[in-house]
Design a protein around this motif. Structure first.
Motif, mmCIF file in Angstrom:
data_model
loop_
_atom_site.group_PDB
_atom_site.id
_atom_site.type_symbol
_atom_site.label_atom_id
_atom_site.label_comp_id
_atom_site.label_asym_id
_atom_site.label_seq_id
_atom_site.Cartn_x
_atom_site.Cartn_y
_atom_site.Cartn_z
ATOM 1 N N SER A 1 0.793 -1.235 0.000
ATOM 2 C CA SER A 1 0.000 0.000 0.000
ATOM 3 C C SER A 1 0.826 1.287 0.000
ATOM 4 O O SER A 1 0.239 2.377 0.021
ATOM 5 C CB SER A 1 -0.926 0.012 1.225
ATOM 6 O OG SER A 1 -0.173 0.002 2.428
ATOM 7 N N GLY A 2 2.134 1.194 -0.014
ATOM 8 C CA GLY A 2 2.964 2.395 0.062
ATOM 9 C C GLY A 2 3.141 3.076 -1.283
ATOM 10 O O GLY A 2 2.636 2.631 -2.317
ATOM 11 N N SER A 3 3.872 4.173 -1.267
ATOM 12 C CA SER A 3 4.246 4.848 -2.506
ATOM 13 C C SER A 3 5.231 3.978 -3.283
ATOM 14 O O SER A 3 5.705 2.957 -2.778
ATOM 15 C CB SER A 3 4.899 6.195 -2.186
ATOM 16 O OG SER A 3 6.151 5.980 -1.536
ATOM 17 N N VAL A 4 5.544 4.390 -4.499
ATOM 18 C CA VAL A 4 6.508 3.622 -5.288
ATOM 19 C C VAL A 4 7.836 3.533 -4.559
ATOM 20 O O VAL A 4 8.438 2.456 -4.451
ATOM 21 C CB VAL A 4 6.699 4.250 -6.686
ATOM 22 C CG1 VAL A 4 7.833 3.551 -7.438
ATOM 23 C CG2 VAL A 4 5.420 4.157 -7.496
ATOM 24 N N GLN A 5 8.310 4.674 -4.014
ATOM 25 C CA GLN A 5 9.572 4.657 -3.291
ATOM 26 C C GLN A 5 9.488 3.788 -2.046
ATOM 27 O O GLN A 5 10.419 3.047 -1.720
ATOM 28 C CB GLN A 5 9.995 6.072 -2.897
ATOM 29 C CG GLN A 5 11.373 6.162 -2.268
ATOM 30 C CD GLN A 5 12.475 5.732 -3.214
ATOM 31 O OE1 GLN A 5 12.689 6.364 -4.240
ATOM 32 N NE2 GLN A 5 13.166 4.655 -2.899
ATOM 33 N N GLY A 6 8.352 3.856 -1.351
ATOM 34 C CA GLY A 6 8.171 3.024 -0.171
ATOM 35 C C GLY A 6 8.200 1.551 -0.510
ATOM 36 O O GLY A 6 8.791 0.737 0.212
#
Length: 392
Positions: free
Chosen positions: A183-188
């Motif tokens: 569920s995180g951002s792309v970087q996450g």
């Protein structure tokens, strides 16, 4: 295509950490490349972190970052990191991650610790020894804001030190990293993959348990990245681990394009990503011949596997030959007849060595496959014979 600035920085960092000269530089850099003024500033920052009020601690945490980032060269940055650690800033920064502090204070401390850990093996170990893992795990539980992904970045950085991996793996961080992966951002998500990879490559127990729900985001990331990239190597490594469980295999086959992405990695990946991709495909086939081999054949796996038998590492070659043998045995309607297989091998050989040498190359590849098939058959016969003897 997927690009990761932080991943590239981390790979450079790991390379530096493993270099003996870098280690020797670390041990002496606190006495070099620092001016008297810098030394005074380091001591002043450390004093504010230990004795100041909340606002003074937050500002001192930000000054830790400024001192490192404003250094003019890699060697001077390394010297400042070592000098700050020697001045005792790590313990008060770790204590600021406690939930009794405001989110602003925890974020400032987390960013300071990330700067201290970068390219510095000793600081990574000091930070974990100072008790950073439990508060980091709590920060990974946040569902909104930047703090969760900063905590994931910290886990990524700290988990690149071998001695830190068991402590982090035992903390339950893997479950929370999988949540960020989903569920995180792309970087996450990229950071979560690299952190899970670091923890899974530990030579000590405990190893992290990676849930099958990690498969869909891993496949999505594999589709987006270059198949020969370092990131593809980490992603396929995790997918190979997940292919060892029935839950993981079900997830792989339920995702549209998942097997195709693995087949494409076998065709276009680096030697490492090819190895892991063929390992995942082989695990599928060996678990349920009828179910998985037909799915793999539909995605056109044969040419890539043939190439791997000629160009892969010894382990990858062995896996590719075993998988080819399994695919050939299981085909319905006799679709992969000897003549069809010979044609595929010849076409592949012509692309590799040219038409002049294609016959010779194809003959060698077919001989290797026949030899492997004979060895497997012989081992099965021996296994059945030993079973019969035991039963008598």
């Amino acid at each position: 295509m997927l690009h990761s600035r932080r991943e590239m920085e981390e790979e450079e960092e790991e390379t530096a950490m493993l270099n003996k000269e870098e280690e020797e530089e670390e041990s002496t850099s606190s006495n070099k490349n620092t001016t008297p003024r810098c030394s005074i500033m380091v001591e002043e920052v450390a004093n504010r972190l230990r004795n100041g009020d909340l606002m003074a601690k937050i500002e001192a945490s930000r000054d830790v970052r400024r001192l490192v980032r404003n250094s003019s060269s890699s060697s001077s940055k390394s010297a400042v990191r070592c000098r700050l650690a020697a001045a005792g800033v790590i313990e008060p920064l770790v204590s600021m991650l406690d939930c009794s502090f405001s989110l602003d204070a925890r974020e400032a401390a987390l960013l300071a610790l990330l700067n201290l850990a970068a390219r510095n093996q000793r600081n990574k170990i000091r930070i974990v020894t100072s008790g950073v893992v439990p508060p980091l795990v709590e920060l990974l539980k946040y569902q909104t804001g930047n703090i969760r992904e900063l905590a994931a970045a910290a886990i990524l950085s700290l988990s690149s030190a071998a001695s830190n991996k068991p402590t982090i793996a035992a903390s339950g961080a893997a479950h929370l990293l999988v949540q960020i992966l989903c569920s995180g951002s792309v970087q996450g998500r990229v950071d979560a993959v690299t952190a899970l990879y670091n923890l899974s490559t530990s030579e000590e127990e405990p190893k992290p348990v990676i849930e099958a729900k990690a498969v869909p985001p891993l496949i999505d990331l594999l589709k987006e990245c270059k198949k020969y990239s370092k990131f593809a190597e980490k992603t396929t490594f995790l997918l190979e681990i997940l292919s060892d469980s029935e839950e993981g295999r079900i997830e792989i086959t339920n995702i549209d394009g998942a097997i195709l992405s693995l087949v494409e990695t076998v065709e276009d990946g680096s030697s490492t990503s090819m190895l892991h991709a063929v390992g995942a495909l082989l695990a599928l086939c060996q678990s349920n011949r009828d179910k998985y081999r037909t799915l793999i054949l539909k995605e056109g796996a044969i040419p890539g596997l043939l190439r791997l038998t000629a160009e892969g590492t010894p382990i990858a070659q062995d896996r590719a030959r075993t998988l080819l043998d399994l695919l050939r045995e299981s085909l319905p309607d006799n679709r992969l007849t000897s003549s069809v297989l010979e044609r595929i091998v010849y076409d592949f050989a012509a692309k590799v060595d040219g038409s002049d040498k294609a016959v010779e190359t194809a003959k060698r590849l077919l001989q290797d496959m026949v030899q492997k098939s004979m060895e497997l058959s012989l081992s099965r016969i021996k296994l059945r014979a030993s079973s019969c003897t035991a039963s008598k």
